[in-house]
Enzyme design. Structure first.
Site, PDB file in Angstrom:
ATOM      1  N   SER A 284      32.795  65.296  39.797  1.00  0.00           N
ATOM      2  CA  SER A 284      32.335  64.384  40.851  1.00  0.00           C
ATOM      3  C   SER A 284      30.933  64.758  41.345  1.00  0.00           C
ATOM      4  CB  SER A 284      33.327  64.411  42.025  1.00  0.00           C
ATOM      5  OG  SER A 284      33.213  65.659  42.684  1.00  0.00           O
TER       6      SER A 284
ATOM      7  N   SER B 248      41.607  67.242  32.982  1.00  0.00           N
ATOM      8  CA  SER B 248      42.125  66.899  34.315  1.00  0.00           C
ATOM      9  C   SER B 248      43.646  66.806  34.309  1.00  0.00           C
ATOM     10  CB  SER B 248      41.554  65.551  34.770  1.00  0.00           C
ATOM     11  OG  SER B 248      40.162  65.572  34.718  1.00  0.00           O
TER      12      SER B 248
ATOM     13  N   SER C  45      39.793  59.802  28.661  1.00  0.00           N
ATOM     14  CA  SER C  45      39.161  58.570  28.179  1.00  0.00           C
ATOM     15  C   SER C  45      39.472  58.369  26.702  1.00  0.00           C
ATOM     16  CB  SER C  45      37.649  58.650  28.326  1.00  0.00           C
ATOM     17  OG  SER C  45      37.304  58.950  29.633  1.00  0.00           O
TER      18      SER C  45
ATOM     19  N   GLU D  32      29.051  68.191  29.041  1.00  0.00           N
ATOM     20  CA  GLU D  32      29.511  66.992  29.755  1.00  0.00           C
ATOM     21  C   GLU D  32      28.460  66.537  30.778  1.00  0.00           C
ATOM     22  OE1 GLU D  32      33.148  67.247  32.213  1.00  0.00           O
ATOM     23  OE2 GLU D  32      33.634  65.351  31.256  1.00  0.00           O
TER      24      GLU D  32
HETATM   25  C1  LIG Z   1      35.248  57.225  33.791  1.00  0.00           C
HETATM   26  C2  LIG Z   1      35.985  58.530  33.850  1.00  0.00           C
HETATM   27  C3  LIG Z   1      36.274  59.193  32.667  1.00  0.00           C
HETATM   28  C4  LIG Z   1      36.974  60.408  32.695  1.00  0.00           C
HETATM   29  N1  LIG Z   1      37.299  60.982  31.517  1.00  0.00           N
HETATM   30  C5  LIG Z   1      38.027  62.124  31.519  1.00  0.00           C
HETATM   31  C6  LIG Z   1      38.441  62.716  30.285  1.00  0.00           C
HETATM   32  O1  LIG Z   1      38.155  62.186  29.204  1.00  0.00           O
HETATM   33  N2  LIG Z   1      39.172  63.841  30.324  1.00  0.00           N
HETATM   34  C7  LIG Z   1      39.511  64.441  31.506  1.00  0.00           C
HETATM   35  O2  LIG Z   1      40.147  65.485  31.450  1.00  0.00           O
HETATM   36  N3  LIG Z   1      39.167  63.900  32.702  1.00  0.00           N
HETATM   37  C8  LIG Z   1      38.429  62.754  32.721  1.00  0.00           C
HETATM   38  N4  LIG Z   1      38.075  62.177  33.915  1.00  0.00           N
HETATM   39  C9  LIG Z   1      38.534  62.778  35.158  1.00  0.00           C
HETATM   40  C10 LIG Z   1      37.404  63.434  35.924  1.00  0.00           C
HETATM   41  O3  LIG Z   1      36.973  64.601  35.287  1.00  0.00           O
HETATM   42  C11 LIG Z   1      37.955  63.690  37.330  1.00  0.00           C
HETATM   43  O4  LIG Z   1      38.130  62.424  37.932  1.00  0.00           O
HETATM   44  C12 LIG Z   1      37.024  64.527  38.166  1.00  0.00           C
HETATM   45  O5  LIG Z   1      36.906  65.823  37.650  1.00  0.00           O
HETATM   46  C13 LIG Z   1      37.512  64.607  39.622  1.00  0.00           C
HETATM   47  O6  LIG Z   1      38.849  65.014  39.635  1.00  0.00           O
HETATM   48  P1  LIG Z   1      39.945  64.151  40.417  1.00  0.00           P
HETATM   49  O7  LIG Z   1      39.757  62.710  40.065  1.00  0.00           O
HETATM   50  O8  LIG Z   1      41.268  64.765  40.156  1.00  0.00           O
HETATM   51  O9  LIG Z   1      39.531  64.275  41.930  1.00  0.00           O
HETATM   52  P2  LIG Z   1      39.929  65.468  42.929  1.00  0.00           P
HETATM   53  O10 LIG Z   1      39.612  66.776  42.299  1.00  0.00           O
HETATM   54  O11 LIG Z   1      41.312  65.246  43.393  1.00  0.00           O
HETATM   55  O12 LIG Z   1      38.895  65.215  44.100  1.00  0.00           O
HETATM   56  C14 LIG Z   1      39.046  64.132  45.023  1.00  0.00           C
HETATM   57  C15 LIG Z   1      37.773  64.036  45.869  1.00  0.00           C
HETATM   58  O13 LIG Z   1      37.590  65.281  46.574  1.00  0.00           O
HETATM   59  C16 LIG Z   1      36.294  65.826  46.303  1.00  0.00           C
HETATM   60  N5  LIG Z   1      36.368  67.288  46.200  1.00  0.00           N
HETATM   61  C17 LIG Z   1      37.314  68.018  45.569  1.00  0.00           C
HETATM   62  N6  LIG Z   1      37.044  69.341  45.669  1.00  0.00           N
HETATM   63  C18 LIG Z   1      35.879  69.446  46.362  1.00  0.00           C
HETATM   64  C19 LIG Z   1      35.068  70.548  46.773  1.00  0.00           C
HETATM   65  N7  LIG Z   1      35.410  71.815  46.476  1.00  0.00           N
HETATM   66  N8  LIG Z   1      33.933  70.285  47.479  1.00  0.00           N
HETATM   67  C20 LIG Z   1      33.560  68.993  47.776  1.00  0.00           C
HETATM   68  N9  LIG Z   1      34.312  67.897  47.407  1.00  0.00           N
HETATM   69  C21 LIG Z   1      35.444  68.130  46.713  1.00  0.00           C
HETATM   70  C22 LIG Z   1      35.911  65.250  44.970  1.00  0.00           C
HETATM   71  O14 LIG Z   1      34.504  65.233  44.805  1.00  0.00           O
HETATM   72  C23 LIG Z   1      36.521  63.851  45.011  1.00  0.00           C
HETATM   73  O15 LIG Z   1      35.637  62.974  45.695  1.00  0.00           O
HETATM   74  C24 LIG Z   1      37.376  60.979  33.924  1.00  0.00           C
HETATM   75  C25 LIG Z   1      37.077  60.318  35.130  1.00  0.00           C
HETATM   76  C26 LIG Z   1      36.405  59.111  35.093  1.00  0.00           C
HETATM   77  C27 LIG Z   1      36.126  58.410  36.385  1.00  0.00           C
END
Ligand SMILES: Cc1cc2nc3c(=O)[nH]c(=O)nc-3n(C[C@H](O)[C@H](O)[C@H](O)COP(=O)(O)OP(=O)(O)OC[C@H]3O[C@@H](n4cnc5c(N)ncnc54)[C@H](O)[C@@H]3O)c2cc1C
Length: 413
Positions: free
Chosen positions: A379, A134, A166, A249
């Site tokens: 998500s 991410s 993480s 994952e």
């Molecule tokens: C506990 C935890 C551990 C994690 N560990 C890691 C890790 O170790 N390494 C790592 O790289 N990442 C990690 N992450 C990050 C995680 O992979 C991202 O939070 C996730 O992929 C969503 O990306 P974002 O938070 O940038 O949300 P965004 O991509 O910015 O999305 C924001 C919102 O918009 C929605 N959305 C976005 N695009 C679409 C679409 N096309 N259609 C419908 N809805 C959409 C999403 O579902 C979300 O609700 C972790 C997250 C959590 C909560």
């Protein structure tokens, strides 16, 4: 010392279970309630020590190949070991992402040298792995990332930033996806690298969450030099590698991974906890509370059957690997339902106790953290997209950048 039988035939699951039960009793401490929270600095060292004990006893990496320190056994052996290990302290911190996601990806895509070096070290508790996927501009559109790796002779120079990693502060290496070709459409210009977390040019900042945990990290890469053999899979084949990583994952998040041992904290509460909670708060006779506990039990039963059904369907080819998203989605729904029920039952007691202690006081923190279970591992909205497009065969979502060379895609600054 390993108690595994010498011969090369697969040990029957019942015999393995008996052997595991005896070994666990003699070698691992009983599970401690106070260690059920998010990892802290001390718990990483402890996890490494516990992993070493598992490795010396011949119980590390039950489904990983023997050649790299695993046991080369089946999912049935893994499940038997997990059942038996529930009452003992296990290196749960290493389950996700180290074993279930990163090591599983390395086992599939790593070179012989990478597997001999890193898989073996992971299974012996000597290396912890993190995921660097991410980025600050968004995680769902993973293929749109802008961290870059440029060639310099045989080496690569890495620049950019990753976030939400993480436990990266406790890790030794991160699986990092970077853009290596800007002239091709976004999925085609990516390469995955194995990046040493403590290499010159890598700096890590910890992020404080609303629960007080600082497990999340942001990494900054400033001219980090990586050798050619840091590439995992093919140069330009980063999306194929990531697709495999994401399958692992989703399996980890949904509870279908064959690579983890011990309790899976994110898979919803043991519903006996809700019963105890209702009793402790004098609400066991409340019909609303009984209904919630019934619903929680039902969700657990359905989730467990779904895990079995989907795991078998994927391995027989009846469902595509993307079907892991069905379990991933249901796992998040289950966790939400159970966390909300616990909060409803505990009431104000959930926010007034000692936050570091076990029991009621943790419920408020679990409630604050519950959103994480519908984001981590991709998500739940993205899981719904995957189910509709890749399991049910519905039309793909429109994307303005599909097929467009990445350097021509309009991006915000
Ligand atoms: C506990 C935890 C551990 C994690 N560990 C890691 C890790 O170790 N390494 C790592 O790289 N990442 C990690 N992450 C990050 C995680 O992979 C991202 O939070 C996730 O992929 C969503 O990306 P974002 O938070 O940038 O949300 P965004 O991509 O910015 O999305 C924001 C919102 O918009 C929605 N959305 C976005 N695009 C679409 C679409 N096309 N259609 C419908 N809805 C959409 C999403 O579902 C979300 O609700 C972790 C997250 C959590 C909560």
């Amino acid at each position: 010392m390993s108690t595994a039988p010498e011969n090369t035939e697969l040990e029957p699951v019942d015999a393995f279970r008996d052997r595991a039960r005896r070994w666990l009793k003699e070698n691992l401490p009983p599970a401690s309630q106070s260690r059920l929270g998010v990892p802290d600095d001390e718990s990483w060292d402890r996890a490494r020590r516990l992993q070493r004990i598992l490795s010396e006893g011949g119980f590390a990496g039950i489904c990983f190949p023997k050649a790299y320190g695993g046991q080369g056994l089946t999912l049935a052996h893994q499940r038997a070991f997990t059942d038996e290990s529930l009452g003992y302290e296990m290196p749960l911190e290493l389950n996700v992402p180290t074993l279930a996601i990163c090591a599983a990806t390395l086992a599939e895509l790593g070179t012989e040298e990478q597997k001999r070096t890193h898989l073996t070290a992971v299974l012996q508790g000597e290396e912890i792995l993190a995921q660097f996927l991410s980025e600050p501009k968004g995680g769902s559109d993973l293929a749109g990332l802008t961290t870059r790796a440029d060639r310099d002779g045989d080496d690569w120079i890495l620049n950019g930033s990753k976030i939400w990693s993480s436990g990266a502060y406790g890790a030794d290496y991160g699986l990092c996806l970077a853009r290596t070709d800007w002239d091709v459409p976004k999925h085609n210009g990516l390469t995955m690298f194995l990046v040493p977390v403590h290499a010159p040019g890598v700096s890590i900042q910890r992020i404080k969450q609303v629960t007080g945990s600082t497990e999340f990290c942001q990494e900054f890469f400033d001219d980090v030099r990586l050798p050619a053999d840091a590439v995992i899979g093919e140069v330009g084949g980063g999306w194929a590698a990531t697709s495999r990583l994401l399958v692992h994952e989703r399996a980890a998040m949904g509870g279908t991974s064959p690579y983890t041992s011990g309790r899976r904290p994110h898979l919803g509460a043991d519903t006996n906890v809700l019963v105890d909670l209702a009793r402790d708060t004098g609400r066991l006779d409340d019909p609303r509370v009984r209904e919630d506990i019934g619903a929680a039990r039902m969700m657990n039963v359905v989730r467990n059957q779904l895990i079995d059904h989907v795991t078998q369907a994927i391995s027989s080819g009846a469902m595509p690997p993307a079907a892991g998203s069905v379990v991933r989605l249901f796992g998040a729904e289950t966790t939400w339902q159970q966390t909300d029920s616990a909060m409803t039952i505990a009431g104000s007691a959930a926010v007034t106790g000692d936050a570091d202690g076990p029991g009621i006081a943790r419920i408020g923190l679990d409630y604050l953290f519950r959103n994480a279970w519908s984001l981590a591992g991709g998500s739940t909205e993205m899981a719904r997209n995957i189910i509709s497009e890749r399991v049910l065969g519905m039309p793909r979502e429109y994307a303005a950048d599909r097929g467009v060379p990445f350097n021509q895609v309009k991006r915000g600054r």
